[in-house]
Write a protein that holds these residues in place. Sequence first.
Motif, PDB file in Angstrom:
ATOM      1  N   MET A 121       0.820  -1.205   0.000  1.00 50.14           N
ATOM      2  CA  MET A 121       0.000   0.000   0.000  1.00 50.14           C
ATOM      3  C   MET A 121       0.859   1.263   0.000  1.00 50.14           C
ATOM      4  O   MET A 121       0.482   2.282  -0.575  1.00 50.14           O
ATOM      5  CB  MET A 121      -0.928   0.014   1.222  1.00 50.14           C
ATOM      6  CG  MET A 121      -1.960  -1.098   1.248  1.00 50.14           C
ATOM      7  SD  MET A 121      -3.008  -1.052   2.715  1.00 50.14           S
ATOM      8  CE  MET A 121      -4.031   0.358   2.373  1.00 50.14           C
ATOM      9  N   LEU A 122       2.032   1.183   0.643  1.00 49.60           N
ATOM     10  CA  LEU A 122       2.897   2.362   0.737  1.00 49.60           C
ATOM     11  C   LEU A 122       3.508   2.734  -0.610  1.00 49.60           C
ATOM     12  O   LEU A 122       3.974   3.859  -0.784  1.00 49.60           O
ATOM     13  CB  LEU A 122       3.999   2.118   1.756  1.00 49.60           C
ATOM     14  CG  LEU A 122       3.510   1.916   3.194  1.00 49.60           C
ATOM     15  CD1 LEU A 122       4.671   1.572   4.097  1.00 49.60           C
ATOM     16  CD2 LEU A 122       2.791   3.156   3.698  1.00 49.60           C
ATOM     17  N   HIS A 123       3.535   1.793  -1.562  1.00 46.46           N
ATOM     18  CA  HIS A 123       4.093   2.081  -2.885  1.00 46.46           C
ATOM     19  C   HIS A 123       3.075   2.770  -3.786  1.00 46.46           C
ATOM     20  O   HIS A 123       3.419   3.158  -4.901  1.00 46.46           O
ATOM     21  CB  HIS A 123       4.585   0.788  -3.545  1.00 46.46           C
ATOM     22  CG  HIS A 123       5.792   0.202  -2.886  1.00 46.46           C
ATOM     23  ND1 HIS A 123       7.024   0.823  -2.889  1.00 46.46           N
ATOM     24  CD2 HIS A 123       5.960  -0.939  -2.183  1.00 46.46           C
ATOM     25  CE1 HIS A 123       7.897   0.081  -2.227  1.00 46.46           C
ATOM     26  NE2 HIS A 123       7.281  -0.988  -1.786  1.00 46.46           N
ATOM     27  N   ALA A 145      -1.188   5.384   0.386  1.00 43.64           N
ATOM     28  CA  ALA A 145      -0.281   5.820   1.450  1.00 43.64           C
ATOM     29  C   ALA A 145      -0.839   7.046   2.174  1.00 43.64           C
ATOM     30  O   ALA A 145      -0.839   7.109   3.409  1.00 43.64           O
ATOM     31  CB  ALA A 145       1.093   6.133   0.852  1.00 43.64           C
ATOM     32  N   TRP A 146      -1.331   8.009   1.415  1.00 49.00           N
ATOM     33  CA  TRP A 146      -1.929   9.190   2.033  1.00 49.00           C
ATOM     34  C   TRP A 146      -3.212   8.840   2.777  1.00 49.00           C
ATOM     35  O   TRP A 146      -3.507   9.414   3.830  1.00 49.00           O
ATOM     36  CB  TRP A 146      -2.210  10.246   0.968  1.00 49.00           C
ATOM     37  CG  TRP A 146      -0.986  11.028   0.597  1.00 49.00           C
ATOM     38  CD1 TRP A 146      -0.251  10.923  -0.550  1.00 49.00           C
ATOM     39  CD2 TRP A 146      -0.343  12.026   1.390  1.00 49.00           C
ATOM     40  NE1 TRP A 146       0.807  11.784  -0.526  1.00 49.00           N
ATOM     41  CE2 TRP A 146       0.780  12.485   0.654  1.00 49.00           C
ATOM     42  CE3 TRP A 146      -0.585  12.574   2.644  1.00 49.00           C
ATOM     43  CZ2 TRP A 146       1.635  13.462   1.143  1.00 49.00           C
ATOM     44  CZ3 TRP A 146       0.274  13.557   3.120  1.00 49.00           C
ATOM     45  CH2 TRP A 146       1.359  13.987   2.379  1.00 49.00           C
ATOM     46  N   ALA A 147      -3.994   7.910   2.219  1.00 49.96           N
ATOM     47  CA  ALA A 147      -5.225   7.496   2.902  1.00 49.96           C
ATOM     48  C   ALA A 147      -4.915   6.846   4.243  1.00 49.96           C
ATOM     49  O   ALA A 147      -5.618   7.073   5.238  1.00 49.96           O
ATOM     50  CB  ALA A 147      -6.013   6.531   2.009  1.00 49.96           C
ATOM     51  N   LEU A 148      -3.849   6.035   4.296  1.00 51.12           N
ATOM     52  CA  LEU A 148      -3.448   5.411   5.563  1.00 51.12           C
ATOM     53  C   LEU A 148      -3.066   6.468   6.596  1.00 51.12           C
ATOM     54  O   LEU A 148      -3.422   6.368   7.771  1.00 51.12           O
ATOM     55  CB  LEU A 148      -2.268   4.470   5.327  1.00 51.12           C
ATOM     56  CG  LEU A 148      -2.564   3.114   4.693  1.00 51.12           C
ATOM     57  CD1 LEU A 148      -1.273   2.355   4.440  1.00 51.12           C
ATOM     58  CD2 LEU A 148      -3.493   2.295   5.571  1.00 51.12           C
ATOM     59  N   ILE A 149      -2.336   7.486   6.164  1.00 48.05           N
ATOM     60  CA  ILE A 149      -1.898   8.523   7.092  1.00 48.05           C
ATOM     61  C   ILE A 149      -3.084   9.350   7.592  1.00 48.05           C
ATOM     62  O   ILE A 149      -3.213   9.642   8.793  1.00 48.05           O
ATOM     63  CB  ILE A 149      -0.856   9.436   6.412  1.00 48.05           C
ATOM     64  CG1 ILE A 149       0.414   8.635   6.119  1.00 48.05           C
ATOM     65  CG2 ILE A 149      -0.531  10.632   7.297  1.00 48.05           C
ATOM     66  CD1 ILE A 149       1.449   9.389   5.303  1.00 48.05           C
ATOM     67  N   ILE A 150      -3.976   9.720   6.672  1.00 52.85           N
ATOM     68  CA  ILE A 150      -5.107  10.574   7.057  1.00 52.85           C
ATOM     69  C   ILE A 150      -6.092   9.821   7.943  1.00 52.85           C
ATOM     70  O   ILE A 150      -6.542  10.332   8.977  1.00 52.85           O
ATOM     71  CB  ILE A 150      -5.813  11.107   5.786  1.00 52.85           C
ATOM     72  CG1 ILE A 150      -4.865  12.050   5.024  1.00 52.85           C
ATOM     73  CG2 ILE A 150      -7.103  11.845   6.152  1.00 52.85           C
ATOM     74  CD1 ILE A 150      -5.386  12.466   3.674  1.00 52.85           C
ATOM     75  N   LEU A 153      -9.399   0.005   6.100  1.00 52.69           N
ATOM     76  CA  LEU A 153      -8.790   0.140   4.770  1.00 52.69           C
ATOM     77  C   LEU A 153      -7.742  -0.943   4.535  1.00 52.69           C
ATOM     78  O   LEU A 153      -7.676  -1.525   3.440  1.00 52.69           O
ATOM     79  CB  LEU A 153      -8.155   1.529   4.641  1.00 52.69           C
ATOM     80  CG  LEU A 153      -7.471   1.834   3.302  1.00 52.69           C
ATOM     81  CD1 LEU A 153      -8.481   1.786   2.166  1.00 52.69           C
ATOM     82  CD2 LEU A 153      -6.781   3.183   3.341  1.00 52.69           C
ATOM     83  N   ILE A 154      -6.923  -1.235   5.550  1.00 54.76           N
ATOM     84  CA  ILE A 154      -5.922  -2.304   5.411  1.00 54.76           C
ATOM     85  C   ILE A 154      -6.602  -3.648   5.190  1.00 54.76           C
ATOM     86  O   ILE A 154      -6.155  -4.472   4.371  1.00 54.76           O
ATOM     87  CB  ILE A 154      -5.025  -2.343   6.668  1.00 54.76           C
ATOM     88  CG1 ILE A 154      -4.199  -1.061   6.757  1.00 54.76           C
ATOM     89  CG2 ILE A 154      -4.112  -3.558   6.639  1.00 54.76           C
ATOM     90  CD1 ILE A 154      -3.382  -0.939   8.031  1.00 54.76           C
TER      91      ILE A 154
END
Length: 458
Positions: free
Chosen positions: A1-3, A8-13, A140-141
Amino acid sequence: MLHRPLYAWALIILGLPVHLVTFFIHWSRRGKQSSSSLMEQIRTELIASGDRDELKRKYITQLERKHAFFNQKVSAAQLESEAEQWTEESFQSAVLLQAEERGRALGLDQRSYHQRFQSWLQQPLFLGISLLPGLLMYILILLYSNPYVKYIFERLIMSFFVIIGVTIAVFSILYLSPFDPAANILGEGATKEQIANFNHIYGLDQSYFAQLWNNLKGIALFDLGTSYTGNEDVASSIARKFPITLTLTLISLLMAIIIAIPVGIISATKPNSFFDYTFMFVALIGLSIPNFWQGLIFIMNFSIKLGWLPATFNPENAASIIMPTIVLGTGLTAAVARMTRSSTLEVIHEDYITTAKAKGLSRRAVLWKHAVGNAIIPIITVIGLQFGGMLGGAAVTEKVFNISGIGSYIVDKQFIPDIPGILGGVVYTAITISIVNVIIDILYAFFDPRIRSRMKQY
């Protein structure tokens, strides 16, 4: 997901409360010498020792031998560029490996924030503490972890943006149109005060962006306001009319699938025969006949002359839906039949079909298991596209047979123009088409194993 930047932005937000705490812990625990500075130091040492130059010379020699073996003429610049690319990849791997070894020897924790966060996720205690503040992130994950669920989820997100785009486009066209709803409804004798009062009541005196925001908010909350004519609730009107159009379209679609696919397969298995020419000629006629003309001919013959079927639609009379269904499904049946024929005809001449026949499989097994299964993707595509066209094109058929559906509703409202009514009808039609497209994408994966394997890769 981080790639993938979006994920990646969705995980952070979505997990921002968790990330704020964990990043502070990561920052406080990092070593005196960062991983990047250590790698830069090792990189400088290896370059100074000549290791990188030696590696590049080795790759240049290998490339020269390869091109000479295949009798390929390559310019010096191209050879230099290719060798440089290989050298940089290998050299970077060597630097990273030595940095890890030296970091372990010095007792440094060189893991990045993402690597450390992934290690924390494997600890039950961390999961338990961060579950509530990071619930959306974990959902999400979880969605991403299943390739099929992720595939459907991504298609639904795309459909959401499509619906937003349709709403903005339709509203902008209506806003820029020369029609004046107040003047059309109140008549030529309306005074300026009456027109101004009408515009104030329905918010037509607001700016473009204010009206657009109100409409978007209303669609999201299923509150489409009231119609300019009749003061009727738009959502209630659509709830009554849309199922009629959807039922008519689904029955026509089912009729087309039942008739068109067998006809197309028979025509493909017997090309240039009497059946093939007859079926394709009838299909060509079906594509050429306008819906309104076909509907009027049906009414004249089966209703007025013979009296077999009612001329207008009546929800309490099941026989009244027969003629509208046939009229609406004629074009779809013809299109699907022709696509089925051409797609199957293309597949049955492939090498794997010849191999299946050589293995001794029966004609039926070869046809249904190997030919039709591989020819079905273009057929599904045509069905999906035609279904959307039927939802929008049902207005003509509804007018001919006096059906109070969503198509005729939109047509009646657009001459005012009744913005809430038109927007409501168009947007919920777009929602239905988007859902159908998601179903079609799922069917692609069901019938084609190549798509399933691609889903698992991404």
